[in-house]
Motif scaffolding. Structure first.
Motif, PDB file in Angstrom:
ATOM      1  N   GLY B  68     -55.119  -2.124   4.089  1.00 31.91           N
ATOM      2  CA  GLY B  68     -54.604  -1.304   4.916  1.00 31.91           C
ATOM      3  C   GLY B  68     -54.390  -1.947   6.451  1.00 31.91           C
ATOM      4  O   GLY B  68     -54.449  -0.917   7.255  1.00 31.91           O
ATOM      5  N   THR B  71     -49.040  -2.819   7.075  1.00 27.69           N
ATOM      6  CA  THR B  71     -48.374  -1.813   5.976  1.00 27.69           C
ATOM      7  C   THR B  71     -47.127  -2.605   5.452  1.00 27.69           C
ATOM      8  O   THR B  71     -46.525  -3.346   6.125  1.00 27.69           O
ATOM      9  N   GLN B  85     -54.148   5.019   3.202  1.00 26.66           N
ATOM     10  CA  GLN B  85     -53.526   5.331   4.605  1.00 26.66           C
ATOM     11  C   GLN B  85     -54.584   4.543   5.721  1.00 26.66           C
ATOM     12  O   GLN B  85     -55.498   4.965   5.824  1.00 26.66           O
TER      13      GLN B  85
END
Lengths: 255, 270
Positions: B68, B71, B85
């Motif tokens: 993460g 992206t 996320q």
């Protein structure tokens, strides 16, 4: 103990030579008074409390100005590092103000604040704030991105990353900035005390100034001696512990 | 008898991590280099997956995407069916360099990993930190400064820091590349022991085929420019595996030959 012998002998012989030169009037007393006269002046002002009062007043002003500079300087440095737009807009201004000798602010400060403590404070802050901002900003910018990535993967973000990663990582820079800021505050305050005649307290700078007015070089030299002593003491007491910690932790001391 | 090496992987368990058609490119001198081209893979719960390939084939990029820290431009990455996320502490990363914090001692560094677990009391955190420090063999170095540790000790401390929060997924980016052979082999057995005990899902990036065979349940071969998975090998050797054992050699020779073949193929094309 052994380490002190050679410097001790050196200083003692210098003082003796100086004393002889002055007593024999090879150098006119008006230019360079004998160490014994300077010493007796220090004794006199110590005895009647002038020295203590003046040092106290000066140190109080110094601390006030310096603390305000640090309280504003560190957060402003952090903001500058966080928002590149601020750096682009104010970076050159901060740099310019940092290079400006703070004694230049004396005329404006007198006009704006009159012969008050605020006027002195303003000069001191103008002297030290900028270098603290720059050092903090440089420190934060030079934190290796790897530390931030590592912190992020461990669930740290936002304020937590700032307090526990970015600020401690830039600690060496911040401490050296604070130290530089201290030196600048000290200089600025002396300039301010010498140039701003003020009634709310006689600091060391003002004592020195009156020594000049009275052509009393023993007074001027005595105050210079006290100023040097305060400088050394504050460095040793305020910054040495932090610097020692940093050298120990980061492994930057040479043994 | 089960074959030691199979080139098709069969997924029985539901996927812990699934990467679906992920692409990522980086700007280089006004042009773009495609680091990953439509990568898809899935990792089972508790699987030890090794990504092998020459440098610049995008395997570290893939790891950073799963972490993460970056992206994807296209595609998505799911953990337990949920899209990721940003970074999260269910997926800890161990970097090539130790990334230990020089302003903290060893204990402080391991405690940092636990700082985001408010459900634990200070004492619990301390005892967990001490447990993992002992587990990686640094119990006499709790209060050592980072600069006082050797390279191997630093990576052990980093390992303790990654393990302490008990993440379900551990992402390792060539963490032992800079270590000497003896230390590395010791750590291989440590890591197999810990992995077996705590049943973690591990993705391990390396360019050392033998290392991958020693550690992985499955080895994925990457090819560069654009980064793609070209082959998958299941390694069904018994555990714990010894880096120097004879069983490992033929498997790694097969994979190395395959890698060499692919590399020649790509160089002929260009």
């Amino acid at each position: 103990m052994k380490r002190l012998i050679i410097p001790g002998i050196f200083i003692f012989s210098c003082l003796t030579a100086w004393e002889i030169l002055a007593l024999e009037e090879i150098i006119p007393v008006i230019f360079l008074p004998a160490p014994s006269k300077i010493f007796s002046y220090i004794c006199a002002i110590s005895a009647d409390g002038t020295l203590f009062n003046a040092s106290w007043i000066t140190c109080k002003r110094l601390f006030m100005g310096y603390l305000l500079s640090a309280c504003f300087g560190i957060p402003l440095g952090i903001l500058n590092a966080q928002f590149p737009i601020l750096q682009r807009v104010f970076g050159w201004l901060v740099l310019g103000l940092q290079t400006l000798p703070s004694v230049c602010w004396v005329p404006l400060s007198l006009l704006w604040f009159g012969q008050t403590e605020t006027s002195l404070l303003f000069v001191v802050i103008m002297g030290s704030l900028w270098s603290i901002i720059i050092a903090t900003e440089t420190g934060i910018r030079s934190v290796p991105p790897l530390y931030i990535r590592a912190a992020h993967t461990m669930g740290s973000n936002g304020i937590h990353t700032w307090i526990f990663v970015l600020i401690p990582a830039s600690f060496p820079f911040i401490v050296s900035g604070l130290k530089q800021g201290w030196a600048f505050s000290w200089r600025s305050l002396m300039a301010a005390e010498i140039f701003v005649p003020i009634l709310s307290g006689f600091g060391l700078g003002q004592l020195l100034h009156y020594g000049r007015e009275l052509n009393a070089m023993d007074q001027v030299l005595a105050i210079i001696f006290v100023l040097i002593l305060i400088g050394i003491l504050s460095d040793k007491l305020l910054f040495s512990p932090f610097e020692k910690f940093i050298h120990h932790r980061w492994g930057t001391d040479r043994k | 008898m089960r074959p030691i090496l199979t080139s098709e992987s069969t997924l029985l368990n539901p996927a812990k991590i699934s990467v679906e058609g992920v692409s990522k490119s980086f700007p280089v001198n006004d042009s773009k280099i495609l680091a990953l081209d439509e990568i898809s893979l899935s990792v089972k719960e508790g699987e030890f997956l090794c990504l092998v390939g020459p440098s610049g084939c995008g395997k570290s990029t893939l790891l950073n995407l799963i972490a993460g820290l970056e992206t994807p431009e296209k595609g998505k990455i799911l953990i337990d069916g949920e899209p990721i996320q940003g970074p999260g502490r269910d997926r800890l990363v161990m970097f090539q360099e130790s990334a230990l914090f020089p302003w903290l001692d060893v204990l402080g560094n391991v405690m940092f990993g636990l700082s985001q677990k408010p459900e634990l009391s200070k004492n619990e955190k301390l005892s967990i930190a001490r447990y993992y420090i002992k587990k990686v063999g640094l119990d006499h170095f709790e209060h050592a400064n980072i600069h006082e540790l050797s390279g191997g000790m630093k990576q052990r401390a980093a390992l303790a820091r990654s393990l302490a929060p008990n993440p379900r997924i551990l992402l390792m980016d060539e963490p032992f590349a800079a270590l000497d052979a003896l230390t590395r082999e010791q750590i291989y057995s440590d890591i197999q022991r810990i992995w077996a005990a705590r049943q973690k899902t591990i993705i391990f990036v390396t360019h050392n085929v033998r290392e991958a065979v020693c550690l992985g349940d499955r080895v994925l071969l990457f090819t560069p420019r654009p980064g793609q998975i070209c082959k998958s090998f299941d390694v069904n050797l018994p555990r714990p595996r010894d880096f120097n054992s004879l069983e490992i050699a033929p498997v790694s020779v097969t994979i190395t030959n395959s890698l060499r073949h692919i590399m020649q193929g790509t160089t002929e094309e260009t």
